[in-house]
Write an enzyme that holds these catalytic residues in place. Structure first.
Site, PDB file in Angstrom:
ATOM      1  N   CYS A   2       8.616  73.440   6.636  1.00  0.00           N
ATOM      2  CA  CYS A   2       7.489  73.043   7.471  1.00  0.00           C
ATOM      3  C   CYS A   2       7.391  71.518   7.517  1.00  0.00           C
ATOM      4  CB  CYS A   2       6.159  73.595   7.006  1.00  0.00           C
ATOM      5  SG  CYS A   2       6.091  75.378   6.950  1.00  0.00           S
ATOM      6  N   ARG A  30      12.875  70.549   9.367  1.00  0.00           N
ATOM      7  CA  ARG A  30      12.215  71.149   8.200  1.00  0.00           C
ATOM      8  C   ARG A  30      11.840  72.614   8.435  1.00  0.00           C
ATOM      9  NH1 ARG A  30      10.477  67.255   4.598  1.00  0.00           N
ATOM     10  NH2 ARG A  30       9.056  68.763   3.704  1.00  0.00           N
ATOM     11  N   TRP A  78       8.453  76.795   8.933  1.00  0.00           N
ATOM     12  CA  TRP A  78       9.447  77.697   8.345  1.00  0.00           C
ATOM     13  C   TRP A  78       8.630  78.820   7.717  1.00  0.00           C
ATOM     14  CZ3 TRP A  78      10.939  79.742   3.588  1.00  0.00           C
ATOM     15  CH2 TRP A  78      12.221  80.304   3.550  1.00  0.00           C
ATOM     16  N   ASN A 105       1.946  73.023   4.643  1.00  0.00           N
ATOM     17  CA  ASN A 105       3.318  73.219   4.194  1.00  0.00           C
ATOM     18  C   ASN A 105       3.241  73.700   2.752  1.00  0.00           C
ATOM     19  OD1 ASN A 105       6.039  72.994   3.481  1.00  0.00           O
ATOM     20  ND2 ASN A 105       5.876  70.794   3.076  1.00  0.00           N
ATOM     21  N   GLY A 106       3.868  74.827   2.434  1.00  0.00           N
ATOM     22  CA  GLY A 106       3.844  75.318   1.049  1.00  0.00           C
ATOM     23  C   GLY A 106       3.348  76.751   0.997  1.00  0.00           C
ATOM     24  N   GLU A 490      31.902  74.021  -1.349  1.00  0.00           N
ATOM     25  CA  GLU A 490      31.123  73.326  -0.325  1.00  0.00           C
ATOM     26  C   GLU A 490      31.659  73.663   1.076  1.00  0.00           C
ATOM     27  OE1 GLU A 490      28.442  71.957   0.058  1.00  0.00           O
ATOM     28  OE2 GLU A 490      28.554  70.549   1.710  1.00  0.00           O
ATOM     29  N   LYS A 494      29.369  75.377   3.975  1.00  0.00           N
ATOM     30  CA  LYS A 494      29.193  74.816   5.319  1.00  0.00           C
ATOM     31  C   LYS A 494      29.469  75.886   6.374  1.00  0.00           C
ATOM     32  CE  LYS A 494      27.286  71.946   4.748  1.00  0.00           C
ATOM     33  NZ  LYS A 494      26.880  71.473   3.469  1.00  0.00           N
ATOM     34  N   GLU A 497      26.654  78.542   6.462  1.00  0.00           N
ATOM     35  CA  GLU A 497      25.422  78.011   7.045  1.00  0.00           C
ATOM     36  C   GLU A 497      25.526  77.827   8.552  1.00  0.00           C
ATOM     37  OE1 GLU A 497      25.166  74.279   4.647  1.00  0.00           O
ATOM     38  OE2 GLU A 497      23.079  74.844   4.466  1.00  0.00           O
ATOM     39  N   HIS A 513      42.938  86.661 -11.022  1.00  0.00           N
ATOM     40  CA  HIS A 513      41.985  87.461 -11.802  1.00  0.00           C
ATOM     41  C   HIS A 513      41.103  88.306 -10.894  1.00  0.00           C
ATOM     42  CE1 HIS A 513      43.174  85.346 -15.432  1.00  0.00           C
ATOM     43  NE2 HIS A 513      43.175  84.245 -14.696  1.00  0.00           N
ATOM     44  N   LYS A 616      15.573  72.393   6.102  1.00  0.00           N
ATOM     45  CA  LYS A 616      16.253  71.288   5.430  1.00  0.00           C
ATOM     46  C   LYS A 616      15.838  71.160   3.976  1.00  0.00           C
ATOM     47  CE  LYS A 616      18.798  67.552   5.333  1.00  0.00           C
ATOM     48  NZ  LYS A 616      20.236  67.787   5.226  1.00  0.00           N
TER      49      LYS A 616
HETATM   50  O1  M6R Z   1      17.326  68.325  -0.726  1.00  0.00           O
HETATM   51  P1  M6R Z   1      18.254  68.940  -1.742  1.00  0.00           P
HETATM   52  O2  M6R Z   1      19.501  68.171  -1.900  1.00  0.00           O
HETATM   53  O3  M6R Z   1      17.571  69.189  -3.057  1.00  0.00           O
HETATM   54  O4  M6R Z   1      18.621  70.352  -1.142  1.00  0.00           O
HETATM   55  C1  M6R Z   1      19.405  71.247  -1.864  1.00  0.00           C
HETATM   56  C2  M6R Z   1      19.905  72.368  -0.990  1.00  0.00           C
HETATM   57  O5  M6R Z   1      18.834  73.090  -0.462  1.00  0.00           O
HETATM   58  C3  M6R Z   1      20.780  71.852   0.168  1.00  0.00           C
HETATM   59  O6  M6R Z   1      21.863  71.120  -0.312  1.00  0.00           O
HETATM   60  C4  M6R Z   1      21.283  73.018   1.019  1.00  0.00           C
HETATM   61  O7  M6R Z   1      22.178  73.798   0.296  1.00  0.00           O
HETATM   62  C5  M6R Z   1      21.884  72.498   2.313  1.00  0.00           C
HETATM   63  N1  M6R Z   1      21.475  73.343   3.403  1.00  0.00           N
HETATM   64  C6  M6R Z   1      23.358  72.416   2.281  1.00  0.00           C
HETATM   65  O8  M6R Z   1      23.937  72.112   3.498  1.00  0.00           O
END
Ligand code: M6R
Length: 621
Positions: A2, A30, A78, A105-106, A490, A494, A497, A513, A616
């Site tokens: 949010c 956000r 969100w 927000n929260g 990573e 990506k 996501e 394994h 985000k």
């Molecule tokens: O703001 P932060 O670095 O603490 O966020 C951590 C994760 O939520 C963030 O890296 C998330 O995995 C991203 N969407 C990755 O692309």
């Protein structure tokens, strides 16, 4: 999760709606389940809100325009409580006359009990949100006190959970009141106008003068003043600071998406994170690390806490810190650390890594570590955010604002900052003195990395083509070893996501394994190959892994250093990265994987910057 914006300008002002809509545009990363605004005009509050992205709200505003006014609040959501519908979109109105509007927000953890009480008193609800409860409580308190700040103070003290709240009331048209607990809120200080936002991007087009709020604080803004108090009513000054980047940094800069722009920002993100961390003689200086040299020398263990991409940066950091500073390093997902009775004491250095500085899981883990007596350092990209503020020391990354939900440049900046920390610890402890590694050599290799990323970015056409060919893939695997292992994970993250494709990252050594059973003819596998200069024959072992999966029909997409010819016979595709020392390689090897995910998402016609179901910064547990 949010984004919230508040604005109050001169009495006859007319730009409130524009300011708030622009701010919401910058905060949409956000959350984008719904968006809404509330304006105060003619003794009443008017709202417009729509499920879906901000574009839907813009459409509504064209069909049903709002009057020009001087005061407004806005929200991009969100969803947590209640689905992403028009009715659940914020702002929420309080009271029968609807003169109060609120954005949040929260999560209000005790909303159910509070709602029961209100329902018992005959209050009717129009949404399924926890937020509407607060709107009604605030309206009740305003009726009693006639003052929005006072009403906010009464109400926040009855709430449990994490929240940032912004409220306006038609009877106090030149006031916006905000409150925060465990959730972000910053104040923007203008001339004859003031702003509130989840982060400075909300108002960066208007002012770079910002004010940091502490935990459990309420702020009241009018066009010419701001006042901060604690939840118990004690006045506070807040902490003023200047935002170091400008509005252009939060724009796409000619790229079609924020993510593509941020991938191209990476040479600067690394260079800027290195900047100012060495003195005239090239010696490392970390003045911002307000932990004494004695304490750092006494550290017996480092624990890195983070989530998602930041946790993968932490895994890379483990290899570097252990190697250079000879301190054992544990890397924990923040949400696991807190609930497993970790062994931490005053000689433990807890390093949190977070782009936003607001990730609730990481924040809670840092607090827990502090309770256990650890010293805490925050590697963070967002000045003034909660985690660095609550840590003993902050080591800021200077990647600039990262708007795309999928993290890219922050990852590289986090790795860079953790290398600096590792080298600094090594220099204090003298652990590089008798080692093959030489601090000056590592530092100068690091300084060369930005130019190498730039060079690499100029060679990504083939990766883009591969992404387009692979748009129909159902599953992609990623293998890596040593520092290539977190890079593989990573790369997989990506792809999940951005392209919603099943993707897994494995340690190459783990292949036999179990994961090798997944290999069938045509299965695409990216392999992050260690530098041929790696110790312990790691390069040769991974080349063997490539042969093993190729023999079983895998389509091998190999990321290898320039000049590494050993991989060629077993690769369907070789993606070259410039040479650097083995520990620094993640700063390069991850780039083609980011570019691949970006283009595969584009090829599928998906929203690169705002992938489904994500936000985000994850400010709820
Ligand atoms: O703001 P932060 O670095 O603490 O966020 C951590 C994760 O939520 C963030 O890296 C998330 O995995 C991203 N969407 C990755 O692309």
């Amino acid at each position: 999760m949010c984004g919230i914006v508040g604005y109050v300008g001169p009495e006859a002002g007319d730009k409130a709606l524009d300011v708030v809509m622009e701010g919401l545009g910058r905060l949409e990363y956000r959350g984008y389940d719904s968006a809404g605004v509330a304006l105060i005009g003619q003794g009443e509050v008017e709202t417009r809100k729509r499920a879906g992205k901000l574009a839907n709200l813009r459409e509504t505003l064209e069909q049903f325009p709002l009057p020009t006014t001087a005061t407004a609040i806005g929200h991009t959501r969100w969803a947590t409580h209640g689905g992403p519908t028009d009715a659940n979109a914020h702002p929420h109105r309080g009271g029968e006359d609807g003169k109060l509007a609120l954005v949040h927000n929260g999560i209000i953890e005790n909303f159910h009990a509070l709602k029961q009480e209100l329902v018992g008193k005959g209050v009717e609800f129009t949404s399924e949100t926890d937020t509407e409860v607060v709107a009604h409580l605030l309206d009740e308190a305003f009726a009693r006190t006639g003052d929005l700040t006072q009403a906010m103070r009464e109400v926040v003290n009855t709430l449990h959970g994490a929240f940032t709240l912004l409220a306006v009331h038609a009877d106090q048209p030149d006031v916006v009141v905000g409150a925060r607990r465990n959730s972000p809120l910053v104040v923007g200080l203008g001339e004859g106008e003031n702003f509130l936002g989840s982060d400075v991007a909300a108002f960066i087009g208007y002012t770079r003068h910002a004010l940091e709020l502490g935990q459990d604080q309420i702020v009241t803004i009018t066009p010419d003043s701001y006042e901060v108090i604690d939840f118990d009513g004690t006045p506070s000054d807040g902490k003023a600071y200047e935002v170091t980047w400008d509005a252009a940094a939060a724009e796409k800069g000619g790229f079609p998406t924020f993510m593509e722009k941020e991938i191209h920002d990476q040479p600067h993100a690394v260079a800027d994170t290195l900047l100012g961390r060495t003195d005239a003689e090239g010696k490392l200086t970390l003045d911002e690390l307000h932990i004494s040299e004695e304490e750092l020398k006494a550290v017996t263990k480092v624990v890195i806490l983070a989530c998602g991409t930041s946790a993968y940066a932490g895994m890379v950091a483990k290899y570097a810190i252990e190697r250079w500073a000879r301190i054992p390093v544990e890397v924990d997902l923040a949400h696991e650390f807190r609930y497993r009775d970790p062994v931490v004491d005053e000689n433990t250095l807890v390093v949190s890594i977070s782009q936003s500085g607001e990730t609730m899981d990481t924040l809670m883990a840092v607090r827990h570590a502090k309770e256990l007596g650890a010293r805490t350092v925050s590697i963070c990209n967002t000045h003034g955010s909660t985690i660095p503020r609550e840590s003993d020391a902050a080591l800021y990354t200077h990647a600039g604002p990262e708007i795309a939900v999928a993290s890219t440049k922050a990852f590289l900046a986090q790795i860079t900052a953790s290398y600096i920390l590792g080298l600094y610890l090594a220099s204090l402890r003298g652990t590089l003195e008798d080692s093959d590694d030489d601090l000056d050599t590592i530092l100068s290799e690091l300084q060369e990395v930005p130019a190498k990323i730039e060079e690499l970015l100029g060679t990504m056409d083939r990766v883009k083509e591969i992404a387009y060919f692979m748009a129909d893939s159902r599953s992609v695997l990623f293998l890596g070893r040593h520092v290539g292992f977190p890079v593989a994970m990573e790369g997989a993250l990506k792809l999940k996501e951005l392209a919603y494709i099943h993707a897994e990252g494995f340690a190459a050594g783990e292949l036999k394994h179990g994961p090798i059973a997944l290999i069938e003819p045509g299965q695409p596998v990216f392999i992050v190959v260690p530098s041929p200069d790696s110790e312990h024959g790691l390069h040769g072992k991974v080349v063997s892994n490539i042969q093993e999966i190729r023999a079983r029909g895998a389509r091998t997409l190999v990321i290898a250093e320039e000049g590494d010819e050993d991989v060629v016979p077993f690769a369907d595709e070789v993606i070259r990265v410039p040479r650097t020392s083995p520990l620094l390689a993640p700063l390069l090897t991850v780039v083609p994987l980011q570019v691949f995910a970006l283009h595969l998402s584009t090829a599928k016609g998906l929203d690169v910057d705002q992938p489904r179901n994500l936000a985000k910064s994850v400010t709820v547990e």
